[in-house]
Design a protein around this motif. Structure first.
Motif, mmCIF file in Angstrom:
data_model
loop_
_atom_site.group_PDB
_atom_site.id
_atom_site.type_symbol
_atom_site.label_atom_id
_atom_site.label_comp_id
_atom_site.label_asym_id
_atom_site.label_seq_id
_atom_site.Cartn_x
_atom_site.Cartn_y
_atom_site.Cartn_z
ATOM 1 N N GLY A 103 0.421 11.659 -6.498
ATOM 2 C CA GLY A 103 -0.890 11.623 -7.134
ATOM 3 C C GLY A 103 -0.982 10.705 -8.324
ATOM 4 N N ARG A 104 0.182 10.178 -8.803
ATOM 5 C CA ARG A 104 0.188 9.293 -9.977
ATOM 6 C C ARG A 104 0.669 7.889 -9.663
ATOM 7 N N VAL A 105 1.314 7.698 -8.520
ATOM 8 C CA VAL A 105 1.829 6.376 -8.169
ATOM 9 C C VAL A 105 1.352 5.968 -6.776
ATOM 10 N N LYS A 106 1.165 4.659 -6.624
ATOM 11 C CA LYS A 106 0.809 4.068 -5.336
ATOM 12 C C LYS A 106 -0.366 4.790 -4.674
ATOM 13 N N THR A 107 -1.364 5.144 -5.484
ATOM 14 C CA THR A 107 -2.514 5.862 -4.935
ATOM 15 C C THR A 107 -3.335 4.993 -3.985
ATOM 16 N N ARG A 108 -3.198 3.668 -4.096
ATOM 17 C CA ARG A 108 -3.943 2.781 -3.196
ATOM 18 C C ARG A 108 -3.327 2.739 -1.800
ATOM 19 N N LEU A 109 -2.180 3.386 -1.615
ATOM 20 C CA LEU A 109 -1.623 3.542 -0.270
ATOM 21 C C LEU A 109 -2.256 4.731 0.466
ATOM 22 N N CYS A 110 -3.107 5.479 -0.243
ATOM 23 C CA CYS A 110 -3.715 6.690 0.328
ATOM 24 C C CYS A 110 -5.206 6.471 0.585
ATOM 25 N N PRO A 111 -5.679 6.635 1.826
ATOM 26 C CA PRO A 111 -4.880 6.689 3.049
ATOM 27 C C PRO A 111 -4.356 5.292 3.402
ATOM 28 N N PRO A 112 -3.460 5.186 4.370
ATOM 29 C CA PRO A 112 -3.000 6.187 5.339
ATOM 30 C C PRO A 112 -1.939 7.142 4.806
ATOM 31 N N CYS A 113 -1.324 6.847 3.666
ATOM 32 C CA CYS A 113 -0.306 7.762 3.144
ATOM 33 C C CYS A 113 -0.960 8.995 2.538
ATOM 34 N N THR A 114 -0.189 10.033 2.401
ATOM 35 C CA THR A 114 -0.547 11.165 1.555
ATOM 36 C C THR A 114 0.016 10.896 0.159
ATOM 37 N N PRO A 115 -0.447 11.613 -0.844
ATOM 38 C CA PRO A 115 0.153 11.429 -2.174
ATOM 39 C C PRO A 115 1.668 11.626 -2.167
ATOM 40 N N ARG A 116 2.164 12.559 -1.347
ATOM 41 C CA ARG A 116 3.610 12.799 -1.300
ATOM 42 C C ARG A 116 4.348 11.617 -0.693
ATOM 43 N N THR A 117 3.866 11.093 0.438
ATOM 44 C CA THR A 117 4.584 9.982 1.068
ATOM 45 C C THR A 117 4.430 8.702 0.251
ATOM 46 N N ASP A 144 3.394 -8.489 -4.253
ATOM 47 C CA ASP A 144 3.675 -7.151 -4.731
ATOM 48 C C ASP A 144 2.922 -6.115 -3.893
ATOM 49 N N VAL A 145 3.298 -4.872 -4.065
ATOM 50 C CA VAL A 145 2.807 -3.797 -3.210
ATOM 51 C C VAL A 145 1.644 -3.091 -3.898
ATOM 52 N N ASP A 146 0.456 -3.288 -3.349
ATOM 53 C CA ASP A 146 -0.720 -2.569 -3.818
ATOM 54 C C ASP A 146 -1.261 -1.655 -2.724
ATOM 55 N N VAL A 147 -1.553 -2.239 -1.548
ATOM 56 C CA VAL A 147 -2.137 -1.483 -0.445
ATOM 57 C C VAL A 147 -1.164 -1.471 0.729
ATOM 58 N N ARG A 194 9.431 4.812 7.905
ATOM 59 C CA ARG A 194 9.345 6.243 8.192
ATOM 60 C C ARG A 194 7.946 6.804 7.936
ATOM 61 N N HIS A 195 7.263 6.277 6.927
ATOM 62 C CA HIS A 195 6.033 6.926 6.481
ATOM 63 C C HIS A 195 4.758 6.084 6.671
ATOM 64 N N LEU A 196 4.913 4.843 7.076
ATOM 65 C CA LEU A 196 3.751 3.972 7.159
ATOM 66 C C LEU A 196 3.896 3.079 8.400
ATOM 67 N N THR A 197 2.988 3.154 9.312
ATOM 68 C CA THR A 197 3.079 2.371 10.541
ATOM 69 C C THR A 197 1.964 1.329 10.578
ATOM 70 N N ASP A 198 2.143 0.310 11.420
ATOM 71 C CA ASP A 198 1.096 -0.707 11.595
ATOM 72 C C ASP A 198 -0.218 -0.083 12.024
ATOM 73 N N ALA A 199 -0.143 0.870 12.931
ATOM 74 C CA ALA A 199 -1.369 1.475 13.443
ATOM 75 C C ALA A 199 -2.086 2.248 12.334
ATOM 76 N N ALA A 200 -1.321 2.991 11.543
ATOM 77 C CA ALA A 200 -1.942 3.764 10.464
ATOM 78 C C ALA A 200 -2.547 2.854 9.413
ATOM 79 N N ALA A 201 -1.908 1.694 9.206
ATOM 80 C CA ALA A 201 -2.400 0.754 8.201
ATOM 81 C C ALA A 201 -3.586 -0.037 8.694
ATOM 82 N N GLY A 202 -3.845 -0.020 9.983
ATOM 83 C CA GLY A 202 -4.978 -0.753 10.538
ATOM 84 C C GLY A 202 -4.773 -2.234 10.570
ATOM 85 N N VAL A 203 -3.532 -2.704 10.756
ATOM 86 C CA VAL A 203 -3.252 -4.136 10.816
ATOM 87 C C VAL A 203 -2.603 -4.456 12.153
#
Length: 213
Positions: free
Chosen positions: A14-28, A178-181, A204-213
């Motif tokens: 919930g405090r880091v890499k929030t722009r990865l959500c979605p497709p990630c959850t705050p935990r992943t 750098d890693v934003d999204v 493990r936690h982020l796939t091409d399909a989930a990312a929409g690319v």
């Protein structure tokens, strides 16, 4: 020889890499952030340095042999300026990097250190218009960072202009993404060296399909 600074945020959901959500959850997203930080610290730890310092927002263990100082300031520009000031070693240039470029290698950092040894300042441009590394021979020059608006497409340009205003025109290092999204995470994972914790976490936690690319 240089001092190496890694400025980072503790990988708390919930405090880091929030722009990865979605497709990630705050935990992943936090798992991926923790892996990025681990890879960054490992690369920095493999480079000869007078001292290595984790400049931290939050609570996270520093590697053995590292110093740790808290971030302070109201915005990222102030936090960066204070990072240089609070860790200053007389006569020792400081190279600061973040945790968003886990593909960085010891060779890149050593090259940056050599360039910093011959120049008053250096900057590593990022693909999004910001920067991934900043090196200063004189920590007082970091005061120029306080008014710079960070995390915009103009951040790199404005940082250069601010440093030029102090007579510290920076030399340019290698460009990194750098890693934003999610799309950034996938691209950076593909550029990571073998054994990368970040690449493993992304797989493990982020796939091409989930990312929409």
């Amino acid at each position: 020889m240089i001092q190496l600074l890694v400025i980072a945020k503790a990988p708390v959901p919930g405090r880091v890499k929030t722009r990865l959500c979605p497709p990630c959850t705050p935990r992943t997203a936090a798992v991926i952030a923790a892996a990025a930080l681990a890879d960054t610290l490992a690369a920095a730890g493999a480079v000869p340095a007078v001292r290595r310092v984790l400049v931290l927002d939050g609570d996270h263990p520093a590697p053995p042999g590292w110093a740790c100082v808290p971030q302070r300031g109201d915005g990222l520009g102030q936090r960066l300026a204070h990072a240089f000031a609070d860790t200053a070693l007389p006569g020792v240039p400081s190279l600061l990097i973040g945790m968003d470029t886990p593909q960085v290698t010891p060779a890149l950092l050593e090259a940056a250190g050599h360039m910093l040894g011959e120049n008053r300042s250096v900057i590593g441009p990022a693909d999004d218009g910001g920067w991934w590394a900043l090196g200063l021979t004189d920590p007082a020059d970091a005061a120029a960072l306080s008014p710079v608006v960070m995390s915009t497409p103009e951040t790199g340009r404005d940082t250069r202009a601010a440093l030029r205003g102090r007579g510290a025109d920076p030399r340019t290092l290698a460009r990194l993404r750098d890693v934003d999204v999610a799309a950034d995470a996938l691209a950076v994972a593909a550029a990571c060296p073998p054994g990368s914790r970040f690449a493993e976490a992304v797989a493990r936690h982020l796939t091409d399909a989930a990312a929409g690319v």
